[in-house]
Design an enzyme around this catalytic site. Structure first.
Site, PDB file in Angstrom:
ATOM      1  N   GLY A   9      20.125  -5.504 -22.181  1.00 10.63           N
ATOM      2  CA  GLY A   9      20.186  -5.380 -20.724  1.00 10.63           C
ATOM      3  C   GLY A   9      18.847  -5.811 -20.183  1.00 10.63           C
ATOM      4  N   LEU A  11      15.582  -4.201 -20.149  1.00 12.48           N
ATOM      5  CA  LEU A  11      14.403  -4.097 -21.030  1.00 12.48           C
ATOM      6  C   LEU A  11      14.608  -4.863 -22.327  1.00 12.48           C
ATOM      7  CD1 LEU A  11      11.580  -2.728 -21.393  1.00 12.48           C
ATOM      8  CD2 LEU A  11      12.774  -1.013 -22.759  1.00 12.48           C
ATOM      9  N   ASN A  97      13.859   5.515 -22.652  1.00 13.52           N
ATOM     10  CA  ASN A  97      13.324   6.728 -22.041  1.00 13.52           C
ATOM     11  C   ASN A  97      14.080   7.912 -22.606  1.00 13.52           C
ATOM     12  OD1 ASN A  97      11.374   5.678 -20.365  1.00 13.52           O
ATOM     13  ND2 ASN A  97      12.687   5.549 -18.574  1.00 13.52           N
ATOM     14  N   LYS A 177       5.400  10.896 -21.851  1.00 16.04           N
ATOM     15  CA  LYS A 177       6.295  10.004 -21.086  1.00 16.04           C
ATOM     16  C   LYS A 177       7.473  10.809 -20.560  1.00 16.04           C
ATOM     17  CE  LYS A 177       7.640   5.480 -20.167  1.00 16.04           C
ATOM     18  NZ  LYS A 177       9.043   5.367 -20.076  1.00 16.04           N
ATOM     19  N   ASN A 181       8.730  11.118 -16.742  1.00 16.43           N
ATOM     20  CA  ASN A 181      10.108  10.838 -16.319  1.00 16.43           C
ATOM     21  C   ASN A 181      10.771  12.075 -15.714  1.00 16.43           C
ATOM     22  OD1 ASN A 181      10.284   8.639 -19.049  1.00 16.43           O
ATOM     23  ND2 ASN A 181      10.591   7.976 -16.956  1.00 16.43           N
ATOM     24  N   GLU A 259      20.321   8.835 -16.718  1.00 16.99           N
ATOM     25  CA  GLU A 259      19.845   9.338 -18.022  1.00 16.99           C
ATOM     26  C   GLU A 259      19.330  10.774 -17.886  1.00 16.99           C
ATOM     27  OE1 GLU A 259      17.177   5.869 -18.825  1.00 16.99           O
ATOM     28  OE2 GLU A 259      18.331   5.807 -20.700  1.00 16.99           O
TER      29      GLU A 259
HETATM   30  N1  LIG Z   1      14.374  -1.469 -17.305  1.00 17.87           N
HETATM   31  C1  LIG Z   1      13.111  -1.037 -17.434  1.00 17.87           C
HETATM   32  O1  LIG Z   1      12.184  -1.455 -16.708  1.00 17.87           O
HETATM   33  C2  LIG Z   1      12.772   0.025 -18.451  1.00 17.87           C
HETATM   34  C3  LIG Z   1      11.431   0.332 -18.704  1.00 17.87           C
HETATM   35  C4  LIG Z   1      11.126   1.308 -19.673  1.00 17.87           C
HETATM   36  C5  LIG Z   1      12.147   1.963 -20.331  1.00 17.87           C
HETATM   37  N2  LIG Z   1      13.432   1.658 -20.040  1.00 17.87           N
HETATM   38  C6  LIG Z   1      14.473   2.361 -20.786  1.00 17.87           C
HETATM   39  O2  LIG Z   1      15.125   1.426 -21.658  1.00 17.87           O
HETATM   40  C7  LIG Z   1      16.506   1.773 -21.809  1.00 17.87           C
HETATM   41  C8  LIG Z   1      17.359   0.613 -21.318  1.00 17.87           C
HETATM   42  O3  LIG Z   1      17.112   0.462 -19.940  1.00 17.87           O
HETATM   43  P1  LIG Z   1      17.621  -0.851 -19.155  1.00 17.87           P
HETATM   44  O4  LIG Z   1      17.041  -0.761 -17.788  1.00 17.87           O
HETATM   45  O5  LIG Z   1      17.366  -2.047 -19.970  1.00 17.87           O
HETATM   46  O6  LIG Z   1      19.204  -0.565 -19.098  1.00 17.87           O
HETATM   47  P2  LIG Z   1      20.394  -1.640 -19.002  1.00 17.87           P
HETATM   48  O7  LIG Z   1      21.604  -0.882 -18.616  1.00 17.87           O
HETATM   49  O8  LIG Z   1      19.946  -2.800 -18.194  1.00 17.87           O
HETATM   50  O9  LIG Z   1      20.521  -2.168 -20.526  1.00 17.87           O
HETATM   51  C9  LIG Z   1      21.266  -1.519 -21.513  1.00 17.87           C
HETATM   52  C10 LIG Z   1      22.243  -2.554 -22.053  1.00 17.87           C
HETATM   53  O10 LIG Z   1      22.829  -2.094 -23.276  1.00 17.87           O
HETATM   54  C11 LIG Z   1      24.145  -2.617 -23.303  1.00 17.87           C
HETATM   55  N3  LIG Z   1      24.946  -1.844 -24.260  1.00 17.87           N
HETATM   56  C12 LIG Z   1      25.145  -0.522 -24.287  1.00 17.87           C
HETATM   57  N4  LIG Z   1      25.916  -0.184 -25.336  1.00 17.87           N
HETATM   58  C13 LIG Z   1      26.207  -1.345 -25.999  1.00 17.87           C
HETATM   59  C14 LIG Z   1      26.971  -1.671 -27.152  1.00 17.87           C
HETATM   60  N5  LIG Z   1      27.601  -0.713 -27.854  1.00 17.87           N
HETATM   61  N6  LIG Z   1      27.063  -2.969 -27.531  1.00 17.87           N
HETATM   62  C15 LIG Z   1      26.415  -3.926 -26.829  1.00 17.87           C
HETATM   63  N7  LIG Z   1      25.683  -3.691 -25.713  1.00 17.87           N
HETATM   64  C16 LIG Z   1      25.583  -2.402 -25.320  1.00 17.87           C
HETATM   65  C17 LIG Z   1      24.636  -2.466 -21.878  1.00 17.87           C
HETATM   66  O11 LIG Z   1      25.730  -3.315 -21.629  1.00 17.87           O
HETATM   67  C18 LIG Z   1      23.391  -2.854 -21.085  1.00 17.87           C
HETATM   68  O12 LIG Z   1      23.401  -4.232 -20.769  1.00 17.87           O
HETATM   69  C19 LIG Z   1      16.696   3.054 -20.983  1.00 17.87           C
HETATM   70  O13 LIG Z   1      16.506   4.197 -21.805  1.00 17.87           O
HETATM   71  C20 LIG Z   1      15.579   2.962 -19.943  1.00 17.87           C
HETATM   72  O14 LIG Z   1      15.231   4.236 -19.423  1.00 17.87           O
HETATM   73  C21 LIG Z   1      13.788   0.697 -19.134  1.00 17.87           C
HETATM   74  C1  LIG Z   2       7.556   5.343 -15.544  1.00 18.10           C
HETATM   75  C2  LIG Z   2       8.801   5.178 -14.671  1.00 18.10           C
HETATM   76  C3  LIG Z   2       9.258   6.514 -14.159  1.00 18.10           C
HETATM   77  C4  LIG Z   2       8.356   4.286 -13.549  1.00 18.10           C
HETATM   78  O1  LIG Z   2       9.359   4.106 -12.595  1.00 18.10           O
HETATM   79  C5  LIG Z   2       9.886   4.504 -15.519  1.00 18.10           C
HETATM   80  O2  LIG Z   2       9.871   5.060 -16.852  1.00 18.10           O
HETATM   81  C6  LIG Z   2      11.284   4.680 -14.944  1.00 18.10           C
HETATM   82  O3  LIG Z   2      11.486   4.201 -13.844  1.00 18.10           O
HETATM   83  O4  LIG Z   2      12.130   5.287 -15.635  1.00 18.10           O
END
Ligand SMILES: NC(=O)c1ccc[n+]([C@@H]2O[C@H](COP(=O)([O-])OP(=O)(O)OC[C@H]3O[C@@H](n4cnc5c(N)ncnc54)[C@H](O)[C@@H]3O)[C@@H](O)[C@H]2O)c1
Ligand SMILES: CC(C)(CO)[C@@H](O)C(=O)[O-]
Length: 303
Positions: A9, A11, A97, A177, A181, A259
């Site tokens: 997705g 990240l 997260n 972290k 959060n 989440e």
């Molecule tokens: N986006 C950010 O800036 C960011 C920053 C730090 C941490 N995170 C953490 O990273 C994690 C992902 O966040 P995100 O924003 O990328 O979410 P997102 O929903 O954009 O990405 C997750 C992806 O996983 C895919 N997925 C889930 N189950 C699947 C499966 N069984 N087979 C194939 N694909 C599958 C979904 O379709 C989705 O596209 C979360 O825990 C989030 O809190 C995100």
């Molecule tokens: C650090 C944080 C809270 C910044 O928005 C990020 O981990 C988020 O959005 O989940």
């Protein structure tokens, strides 16, 4: 290094796309994002700029890699663990997260490393991810202590010009972290505000109470995180990401499941297990659950 990114997705695509310049990367995700990557490659824009052509698949079966990064939302962690257990991966590292490594370790054993990521990523369109903020990735052993394998993973990230370091105190970092959060995500999601709104009262009061509660639970779990450490980390992130919408705020605005169970819910559960009161986290969790329930976003077995 052969790397699988399970959860392509926002990240996962950003980190996997950056790694693809140096390593053999396979993104595991869903269409139409995967289909577009297979057709035209993955476009990275914003703070990073690249067009890369990693392998991409929607088939989670039979994955083989030196390293699997887990970047699904916390509530999809068990499914990701099942798929990876059926494959042949040497190491697994979560960049999610929330406290999800326990779920991964239940199924994948001591192949699991802990990780945190503060890069910001946003999926713009199928095949296009935007880096909304440069950050840092920390990887290390769940039970603390340095290790060659953690250093190898960090070196692989740095070879792809990602800011990454192996941290011998990952338990403290994961809890710090989590405190951030627990303080930011639910408050900004429920109040409908950017992170910077928590720089002062009234938002700061609730956010800092949630962070202090999380630190108390951390100490009950044997992790050296003081209330002041947690509040300082919270205030620093609020300052550094003032204009950002938290991930939970983005989920609520998009009408997506949040989440909250892996964040405030996890603090409450572990607080109960350690006889530590967590009233603020409990209230925040219940309010977000109320929002989710009103939209049928909660899983059928949720309380
Ligand atoms: N986006 C950010 O800036 C960011 C920053 C730090 C941490 N995170 C953490 O990273 C994690 C992902 O966040 P995100 O924003 O990328 O979410 P997102 O929903 O954009 O990405 C997750 C992806 O996983 C895919 N997925 C889930 N189950 C699947 C499966 N069984 N087979 C194939 N694909 C599958 C979904 O379709 C989705 O596209 C979360 O825990 C989030 O809190 C995100
Ligand atoms: C650090 C944080 C809270 C910044 O928005 C990020 O981990 C988020 O959005 O989940």
């Amino acid at each position: 290094m052969d790397i699988v990114v399970f959860g392509a997705g926002a990240l996962g695509s950003l980190v996997g796309g950056a790694l693809a310049g140096k390593h053999a990367v396979t993104l595991v995700g869903r269409d139409p994002h995967v289909a577009r990557i297979r057709e035209d490659g993955l476009r990275i824009s914003g703070e990073l700029d690249a067009l890369v052509h990693p392998e991409a698949t929607t088939d989670p079966a039979g994955l083989v890699a030196d390293l699997a990064l887990v970047t699904v939302k916390a509530y999809d962690t068990a499914e990701a663990a099942e798929a990876l257990a059926d494959g042949d991966v040497d190491l697994v590292c979560s960049l999610q997260n929330g406290l999800t490594e326990g779920t991964l370790r239940e199924r994948l054993g001591d192949r699991v490393l802990a990780g945190t990521a503060t890069y910001g990523a946003e999926l713009v369109d199928p095949g296009h991810v935007r880096c909304t903020g440069l950050g840092r990735i920390h990887v290390g052993e769940l039970d603390d202590g340095g290790s060659d394998r953690a250093e190898r993973v960090a070196a692989a990230f740095r070879a792809a010009e990602l800011d990454c370091e192996a941290d011998p105190a990952m338990a403290r970092r994961r809890w710090e972290k989590l405190a951030v959060n627990a303080g930011i995500n639910a408050v900004t999601a429920l109040a409908g505000v950017e992170n910077g709104a928590l720089a002062g009262p009234p938002g700061a009061r609730t956010a800092e109470r949630a962070a202090r509660e999380t630190a108390r639970v951390a100490r009950a779990e044997g992790v050296d995180l003081t209330d002041d450490d947690a509040v300082t980390a919270l205030r620093d992130v609020v300052d550094e990401t003032a204009a950002n919408r938290s991930s939970m705020y983005q989920d609520v605005r998009a009408g997506r499941r949040t989440e909250v169970e892996a964040i405030n819910g996890a603090v409450v559960d572990l607080g109960r297990a350690n006889a530590v009161a967590t009233p603020t986290n409990g209230t925040l969790a219940e309010l977000v659950r109320t929002w989710e329930a009103a939209r049928d976003l909660r899983p059928p077995d949720a309380d």
